[in-house]
Design an enzyme around this catalytic site. Structure first.
Site, PDB file in Angstrom:
ATOM      1  N   ARG A  80       0.858  -1.195   0.000  1.00  0.00           N
ATOM      2  CA  ARG A  80       0.000   0.000   0.000  1.00  0.00           C
ATOM      3  C   ARG A  80       0.892   1.242   0.000  1.00  0.00           C
ATOM      4  NH1 ARG A  80      -5.414  -0.923   0.746  1.00  0.00           N
ATOM      5  NH2 ARG A  80      -6.012  -2.847   1.794  1.00  0.00           N
ATOM      6  N   ASP A 137     -13.895  -3.269  -2.479  1.00  0.00           N
ATOM      7  CA  ASP A 137     -14.821  -2.278  -1.896  1.00  0.00           C
ATOM      8  C   ASP A 137     -15.861  -1.817  -2.914  1.00  0.00           C
ATOM      9  OD1 ASP A 137     -13.151  -2.478   0.297  1.00  0.00           O
ATOM     10  OD2 ASP A 137     -12.093  -0.608  -0.109  1.00  0.00           O
TER      11      ASP A 137
HETATM   12  O1  F6P Z   1      -9.192  -1.812   0.365  1.00  0.00           O
HETATM   13  C1  F6P Z   1      -9.673  -3.078   0.610  1.00  0.00           C
HETATM   14  C2  F6P Z   1      -9.763  -3.364   2.084  1.00  0.00           C
HETATM   15  O2  F6P Z   1     -10.078  -4.730   2.212  1.00  0.00           O
HETATM   16  C3  F6P Z   1     -10.737  -2.496   2.856  1.00  0.00           C
HETATM   17  O3  F6P Z   1     -12.054  -2.902   2.685  1.00  0.00           O
HETATM   18  C4  F6P Z   1     -10.194  -2.649   4.256  1.00  0.00           C
HETATM   19  O4  F6P Z   1     -10.549  -1.553   5.062  1.00  0.00           O
HETATM   20  C5  F6P Z   1      -8.736  -2.678   4.031  1.00  0.00           C
HETATM   21  O5  F6P Z   1      -8.530  -3.182   2.736  1.00  0.00           O
HETATM   22  C6  F6P Z   1      -7.944  -3.524   5.004  1.00  0.00           C
HETATM   23  O6  F6P Z   1      -6.600  -3.366   4.659  1.00  0.00           O
HETATM   24  P1  F6P Z   1      -5.374  -4.213   5.158  1.00  0.00           P
HETATM   25  O7  F6P Z   1      -5.424  -5.556   4.532  1.00  0.00           O
HETATM   26  O8  F6P Z   1      -4.207  -3.430   4.684  1.00  0.00           O
HETATM   27  O9  F6P Z   1      -5.515  -4.286   6.645  1.00  0.00           O
END
Ligand code: F6P
Length: 404
Positions: A80, A137
């Site tokens: 990310r 999402d």
């Molecule tokens: O962007 C997709 C998502 O699954 C969101 O729905 C959620 O808030 C987030 O990623 C969780 O992210 P991570 O896997 O980085 O904790």
């Protein structure tokens, strides 16, 4: 036709269903045109560090055949990382050097809004890149690969949980990923025939939720010959509290894109329901009439939270996402060959590849709350007083927009 010899494939943001099909779609289409494709590993982190990598993985026929399109996640890996946030003034030069090192002329980048904003950024700087929409999402303008897989998984989990709910006469609250929009909660919840679906787009009145629960759940248990019943709430993680603030887990910090991690929606809903159960003068009578009441031991139905977390976006891809991913990956290659950049693949219908400016494609899309009244008329509670569904009618014209 643009002269492209090598395409780099990047997957970025959260993992989800359909991405391996995107990679295979790019690789196979590129191969068909005599173009090589390679993996730029681990999202934009890998793009930034490409110059330091000793080698990249070539997506030749043998390597591609080892990628299983029906598996979720991405063979290319994820991060990310947002390029514009990297505090290195030489970052774009570094990226160019990495691409030059491996002879990469163009990129296919699959991801959501943050990822797309980097596509806009890179293409404005002269790098050829096409965006394949991806996010479970479903908050982009076009369909995004991963959404269907997630909705199906949510529907399956919620439906499965009903057996536990029914066995214990529990009220179950299932919190699902979806960030600040309610698409996954809505579609997964309807897919599982959840009783109540709470989404960020609708400010929740918990008295309405409780009244619906009381009628539905009390009625179910009372009518059942074995006095069994459950009530299922699906809540989007981005739910807002009474003051309109998203329930954020401050302790969980932020991700590499800088977004606060969301948490606590199901807990909040449970607390709201428990408070009302405890204050309800009819509750003891209901517990006694249904043979559940045990003084001091079992005076309230149990309200439990279930948070599947990453389970909603891992594991397998739906057939729809494999179809879309394959087609969108291949379409991205055609767009690059047409000399396009900064564009997002929207769909492939017949031989028409629809695409749009990535800047527009990543504009935030919320649930169209107009549609909720239809489901309200069918009995679903959305935490607001049900509104009448007043349909408008339209003559559909051909071609009808479709995913397939
Ligand atoms: O962007 C997709 C998502 O699954 C969101 O729905 C959620 O808030 C987030 O990623 C969780 O992210 P991570 O896997 O980085 O904790």
């Amino acid at each position: 036709m643009a002269s492209i010899k090598r395409i780099g494939v990047i997957t970025s943001g959260g993992d989800c269903g359909g991405l391996n099909a995107v990679i295979k779609g790019v690789a196979r289409e590129a191969y068909a045109h005599g173009i090589e494709s390679v993996i730029v590993p681990n999202g934009y982190a890998g793009l930034y560090n490409l110059v330091d990598l000793p080698e990249v993985v070539l997506l030749n026929a043998e390597r591609v055949s080892r990628i299983e399109a029906s598996l979720a996640g991405s063979e290319a890996g994820h991060s990310r990382v947002k390029i514009s946030k990297i505090p290195d003034p030489q970052k774009y030069e570094r990226i160019r050097a990495g691409l030059a090192k491996f002879g990469i002329d163009a990129l296919v980048i699959s991801g959501g809004d943050d990822t797309g904003s980097v596509v806009v950024d890179l293409s404005a700087r002269g790098l050829a890149c096409i965006h394949v929409p991806k996010t479970m999402d479903l908050d982009l303008q076009p369909y995004s690969v991963g959404g269907d897989s997630t909705v199906n998984r949510i529907a399956t989990f919620v439906r499965d949980l009903k057996t536990t709910g029914l066995s214990h006469n529990r009220i179950l609250i299932v919190e699902v990923f979806g960030r600040y929009v309610g698409h996954t909660a809505l579609r997964g919840g309807i897919g599982a025939e959840a009783d109540c679906i709470l989404i960020p787009e609708v400010p929740v009145d918990f008295d309405v939720v409780y009244q619906h629960l009381k009628t539905t759940y009390f009625g179910r248990v009372t009518r059942s010959d074995v006095k069994a019943g459950t009530y299922i709430v699906v809540v989007a993680e981005g739910l807002r509290n009474a003051s309109g603030e998203t329930l954020v887990d401050e302790a969980a910090g932020v991700d590499a894109f800088g977004h606060k991690r969301l948490a606590g929606a199901a807990r909040y809903v449970r607390q709201q329901i428990e408070k009302r159960l405890k204050a309800d003068p009819d509750l003891a009578d209901f517990m006694k009439k249904t043979g559940m009441w045990v003084p001091g031991v079992f005076e309230l139905p149990e309200v439990r939270e279930v948070t599947p977390g990453h389970l909603v976006r891992c594991g397998g891809s739906s057939a729809f996402d494999v179809n879309f991913g394959y087609a969108a990956g291949a379409a991205a290659v055609y767009l690059l060959l047409e000399g396009k950049t900064g564009r997002t693949v929207v769909s492939v219908t017949g031989r028409t590849i629809s695409h749009m400016a990535t800047e527009q494609a990543i504009a935030h899309r919320e649930v169209d709350v107009e549609e909720l009244a239809l489901f309200e008329s069918l009995g679903t509670c959305f935490g607001r007083a049900p509104r009448p569904f007043t349909p408008e009618f339209a003559d559909a014209t051909l071609p009808i927009p479709r995913h397939f």
